[in-house]
Scaffold this active site. Structure first.
Site, PDB file in Angstrom:
ATOM      1  N   LYS A  79       2.277   0.377  16.191  1.00  0.00           N
ATOM      2  CA  LYS A  79       3.515   0.310  15.405  1.00  0.00           C
ATOM      3  C   LYS A  79       3.699   1.569  14.558  1.00  0.00           C
ATOM      4  O   LYS A  79       4.783   2.117  14.437  1.00  0.00           O
ATOM      5  CB  LYS A  79       3.465  -0.920  14.492  1.00  0.00           C
ATOM      6  N   GLN A  80       2.595   1.997  13.934  1.00  0.00           N
ATOM      7  CA  GLN A  80       2.688   3.114  12.984  1.00  0.00           C
ATOM      8  C   GLN A  80       1.334   3.817  12.919  1.00  0.00           C
ATOM      9  O   GLN A  80       0.301   3.209  13.219  1.00  0.00           O
ATOM     10  CB  GLN A  80       3.069   2.584  11.613  1.00  0.00           C
ATOM     11  N   TRP A 137       0.827  -1.211   0.000  1.00  0.00           N
ATOM     12  CA  TRP A 137       0.000   0.000   0.000  1.00  0.00           C
ATOM     13  C   TRP A 137       0.865   1.267   0.000  1.00  0.00           C
ATOM     14  O   TRP A 137       0.365   2.362  -0.250  1.00  0.00           O
ATOM     15  CB  TRP A 137      -0.938   0.014   1.213  1.00  0.00           C
ATOM     16  N   ASP A 138       2.154   1.114   0.277  1.00  0.00           N
ATOM     17  CA  ASP A 138       3.082   2.249   0.243  1.00  0.00           C
ATOM     18  C   ASP A 138       2.872   3.061  -1.040  1.00  0.00           C
ATOM     19  O   ASP A 138       2.949   4.286  -1.042  1.00  0.00           O
ATOM     20  CB  ASP A 138       4.539   1.753   0.241  1.00  0.00           C
ATOM     21  N   GLU A 180       0.267  -2.522  12.362  1.00  0.00           N
ATOM     22  CA  GLU A 180       0.411  -3.985  12.368  1.00  0.00           C
ATOM     23  C   GLU A 180       0.638  -4.549  13.759  1.00  0.00           C
ATOM     24  O   GLU A 180       0.901  -5.741  13.906  1.00  0.00           O
ATOM     25  CB  GLU A 180       1.544  -4.389  11.431  1.00  0.00           C
TER      26      GLU A 180
HETATM   27  C1  BGC Z   1       4.884  -1.597   7.433  1.00  0.00           C
HETATM   28  C2  BGC Z   1       3.886  -1.624   6.310  1.00  0.00           C
HETATM   29  C3  BGC Z   1       4.596  -1.329   4.999  1.00  0.00           C
HETATM   30  C4  BGC Z   1       5.759  -2.274   4.796  1.00  0.00           C
HETATM   31  C5  BGC Z   1       6.563  -1.940   3.554  1.00  0.00           C
HETATM   32  C6  BGC Z   1       5.989  -2.566   7.144  1.00  0.00           C
HETATM   33  O1  BGC Z   1       6.937  -2.503   8.155  1.00  0.00           O
HETATM   34  O2  BGC Z   1       4.278  -1.915   8.661  1.00  0.00           O
HETATM   35  O3  BGC Z   1       2.890  -0.663   6.523  1.00  0.00           O
HETATM   36  O4  BGC Z   1       3.713  -1.432   3.947  1.00  0.00           O
HETATM   37  O5  BGC Z   1       6.612  -2.201   5.918  1.00  0.00           O
HETATM   38  O6  BGC Z   1       7.094  -0.658   3.623  1.00  0.00           O
END
Ligand code: BGC
Length: 787
Positions: free
Chosen positions: A592-593, A361-362, A488
């Site tokens: 986490k984010q 999704w980035d 996550e």
């Molecule tokens: C993140 C995801 C991201 C992926 C690739 C993961 O660590 O939690 O949101 O899409 O890294 O960048």
């Protein structure tokens, strides 16, 4: 790493003034060149020493078994990994009888400069061989933006103070030996020497190798042409075998004399085309590049970038490092996406093999917003790639017992490659992210043709997915249960607010697009009943809320979970996922984010000002930023709710993620989303830019550290210039008819006649919330005043 004194700060270039061998893995990533189709890591011309040799072609991958301790229904059976393709960069040098290898002899000077205005990587060095022969080597490398299969190097060697016999070997090398990676041995075996030879040729100054991957059956051709200029007698010979094609040039140089080799490499690959067809493709590309000539390619590159910077530049006064970092970010995002052309934009671009070269999704959430307002054509291409994978996404939905399309969490060719479903398949929000990117692109460009031919189908199939994933409860409220949101550290949760808001938008926009394009809607069997159901679900979407705390819940029940014991977590236990069981992480309040905070940016209209501030205060002390995608989102909302200093610290973190190797993994490739997030933090954070439908608004406010921020946007067929100085913002319509924007709520009509300026209201700064202990943003290695 770039905090090392060998890196200099400059507005348009990244300059490494001395070679540090221990930084090679990272510098190869930051000096990588790519056009979105071909990618060359910044390996030294002579190939060794290296951190990780890397030449990549977007989409070119090998299959390998996916490891599961226990099988489960719907688990993807095979993984995909981007592989190191034929290396066309290699130019080895023998100085008298000594190989030019910087680990031996004496390196007198070594400089590499990534020139972001011209799109080239320069290298200059002076070296004395162990036998005392000194040579000067200069090379300039580019991966062409205008001829997408082409990469080229101009390589020059000069004798300095004694005559020297020079041998240059310019090569194409397949199945290069790579440093061994720890991990699943089955994967390692599948990826060892992944290319099977089909044809090799060396004829005069011309080289060619054709290979095919063992399992994925992709065919790749690489061909090279050379122009050689040296003093008489300079001689050439060439040879090839299955994995190496080599041109050897010998020359005798008197002091001051030079040997110059211009090497042009063409790449082509295909799943379907025959060997003769792929061969002809690279030969044709070489012929075209040959007629342009080396200087012609460099000139084309310059003009391409002149146009890019005119549309996209962001100027920052007050922090030279951030000025450099934002241009570095823009340059690399362009490199990742410019010519991807109906292929994915991987999370690392084409700069390394991190995340196996997968896209997430980035792309839609971080990269495409930047490109929408600066290089919109690339966005249409990226979304058309998603559309081309719809058959696979439909099959995946069926397999999961769902309707519509379920796009993969991570992939190269459209098939789901996630081996861990709670933070993979369950992250259904990727579907709404794709839909959102469609909506943003169409409303920024008015590209009706795209909406008709691609947008409607993407919106309809993703809307159908939400309808089958969610359900109305006995009160009629719509819920989406058991999904993973952006954070996550909470998995398989009910009613993730971000997911629900984005899904609601997806449903509404799908209904509207279907109405605007009845013909396409009918072709997709959409009827009024279906669009009415989409609207009902969107209207009835549940947003979990804690009445007592007066904050939105990240997902239902989140605020009732036990908070993570941050006080007992040591700094070396981050990222948490590497030190604690998911079981424990999932059932505690720890983020986490950015998730709810991201929702307040992407769906800002769903939250009033008071809630934005309270929510931000609530989630900050829980957010550990174990993902590089977080800081930029936190920057945007921190700026909106009036924590300018904090917003600035987050902006710096996003901007220096790779330049300072903040997550210690820049060697695996750049964090393209975080780089794009630098733009987002500046433009949407301090510029306060928001675009929804036909409203474009700004809430500019500079942090104390900056005295000026200026940027350009392409929107609605206009080019808009925005300049923010302390206390004043100026909007200039640079191209296109008059338009209306909002500045801190006030409507302004901009005309081509003159710029419009407005004062910037003072911020009501209030105490910023704390982060978990040890997780405060702020540069860990002291940011230094560099050259
Ligand atoms: C993140 C995801 C991201 C992926 C690739 C993961 O660590 O939690 O949101 O899409 O890294 O960048």
């Amino acid at each position: 790493m770039i905090t090392d004194t060998c890196f200099a700060v400059g507005p348009w270039a990244l300059r490494e003034t001395w070679l540090k061998l221990d930084l090679l893995p990272q510098s190869e990533s930051v000096f990588a060149l790519s056009n979105g189709h071909v990618g060359w890591r910044g390996n030294l011309d002579e190939g060794e020493p290296h951190g990780l040799p890397g030449s990549y072609l977007n989409g070119f991958h090998e299959l390998h078994p996916l490891p599961y301790a226990e099988a489960g229904y719907g688990y993807p059976e095979s993984g995909q990994t981007a592989i190191n393709v034929t290396n066309g960069k290699i130019i080895r040098l023998l100085v008298d009888d000594a190989p030019f290898d910087l680990r031996y002899g004496r390196l007198r000077s070594h400089e590499r400069v990534l020139d972001m205005r011209c799109g080239v990587l320069h290298r200059t060095c002076e070296w004395t061989s162990p036998a005392g022969r000194t040579v000067r080597v200069r090379s300039t490398r580019l991966v062409s933006f205008t001829q997408r299969s082409i990469a080229t190097v101009a390589y020059e060697v000069e004798a300095v103070d004694t005559p020297v016999r020079i041998v240059v070997q310019s090569e194409l090398v397949a199945n290069e030996q790579l440093p061994t990676v720890a991990g699943d041995p089955r994967t390692a075996v599948a990826l060892e020497s992944p290319l099977e030879a089909e044809e090799d040729l060396a004829m005069g100054n011309h080289l060619r190798l054709i290979h095919c991957t063992r399992s994925s059956k992709l065919r790749i051709a690489a061909a090279a042409d050379h122009s050689v200029q040296g003093p008489e007698p300079t001689q050439t010979s060439s040879e090839s075998n299955a994995d190496v094609a080599r041109l050897t040039v010998t020359s005798l140089l008197a002091p001051g004399q030079k040997l110059r080799i211009e090497k042009t490499v063409a790449y082509g690959w295909s799943r379907f085309r025959s060997l003769p067809a792929v061969r002809d493709q690279v030969e044709a590309a070489l012929a075209a590049a040959g007629s342009t000539g080396w200087q012609g390619l460099a000139d084309e590159q310059q003009s391409y970038l002149d146009e890019f910077w005119a549309r996209s530049d962001v100027e920052v006064d007050g922090d030279e490092e951030i000025q450099q970092a934002v241009r570095f970010a823009l340059f690399h995002v362009l490199q990742a996406g410019a010519r991807a052309e109906q292929r994915a934009i991987p999370a690392k671009g084409l700069t390394g093999t991190g995340y196996d070269g997968h896209s997430f999704w980035d792309t839609e959430t971080f990269v495409l917003p930047l490109l929408t307002y600066t290089s919109p054509g690339a966005v249409a291409e990226a979304l058309r790639w998603r559309q081309s994978t719809l058959p696979t996404a439909r099959d995946r939905a069926r397999q999961l017992g769902l309707r519509g399309a379920a796009f993969p969490w991570r992939t190269i060719d459209g098939a789901e490659c996630t081996a861990y479903w709670p933070a993979g398949t369950a992250a259904f929000h990727v579907n709404a992210d794709i839909a959102d990117a469609v909506v943003r692109y169409v409303s920024a460009t008015g590209d009706q043709d795209f909406e008709r031919t691609s947008g409607v189908e993407l919106l309809v199939e993703t809307a159908r997915l939400w309808m089958s994933l969610g359900h109305h409860d006995h009160r009629g409220t719509f819920h989406i249960d058991g999904v993973t949101g952006p954070d996550e550290y909470s998995a398989v949760a009910d009613d993730n607010t971000y997911t629900n808001l984005m899904a609601a938008r997806n449903l509404t926009e799908a209904a509207e697009a279907a109405e605007r394009h009845p013909h396409q809607a009918t072709a997709l069997s959409v009827d009024d009943e279906e669009t009415a159901a989409w609207r009902d679900a969107a209207e009835a979407m549940h947003l979990p809320y804690n009445d007592e705390l007066r904050v939105h819940e990240q997902h239902a029940g989140f605020t009732g979970h036990q908070p993570w014991d941050f006080a007992a977590t040591r700094p070396d236990q981050y990222p948490l996922l590497l030190h604690f069981p998911y079981f424990d992480i999932y059932r505690k309040q720890v983020v986490k984010q950015a998730d709810l905070v991201l929702a307040m940016y992407t769906c800002g209209e769903a939250f009033d000002t008071g809630h934005k501030a309270r929510n931000f205060d609530y989630y900050e002390p829980l957010t550990v930023r174990d993902s590089s995608l977080s800081a930029c989102c936190q920057a945007v909302i921190a700026a909106e709710v009036g924590h300018e200093k904090l917003a600035y610290d987050y902006t710096v973190e996003a901007a220096l993620m790779d330049l300072d190797d903040l997550e210690n993994n820049t060697r695996d490739g750049l964090h393209i989303a975080s780089l794009a997030g630098t733009w987002m933090a500046l433009v949407c954070g301090f510029g306060g830019m928001r675009h929804h439908g036909d409203t474009l608004s700004f809430m500019p406010r500079l942090p104390e550290k900056l005295s000026r921020l200026a940027f350009h946007l392409e929107i609605w067929g206009r080019r808009l210039g925005v300049e923010i100085k302390t206390g004043i913002a100026t909007y200039t319509l640079l191209a296109g008819p008059s338009m209306t924007i909002r500045h801190h709520g006030e409507a302004l009509t901009l005309t081509a006649d003159s710029p419009t300026s407005r004062p910037v209201p003072d911020a009501t700064e209030h105490p910023a919330p704390e982060q978990p202990p040890g997780r405060r943003p702020g540069h860990p290695q002291q940011r230094r005043a560099r050259l």
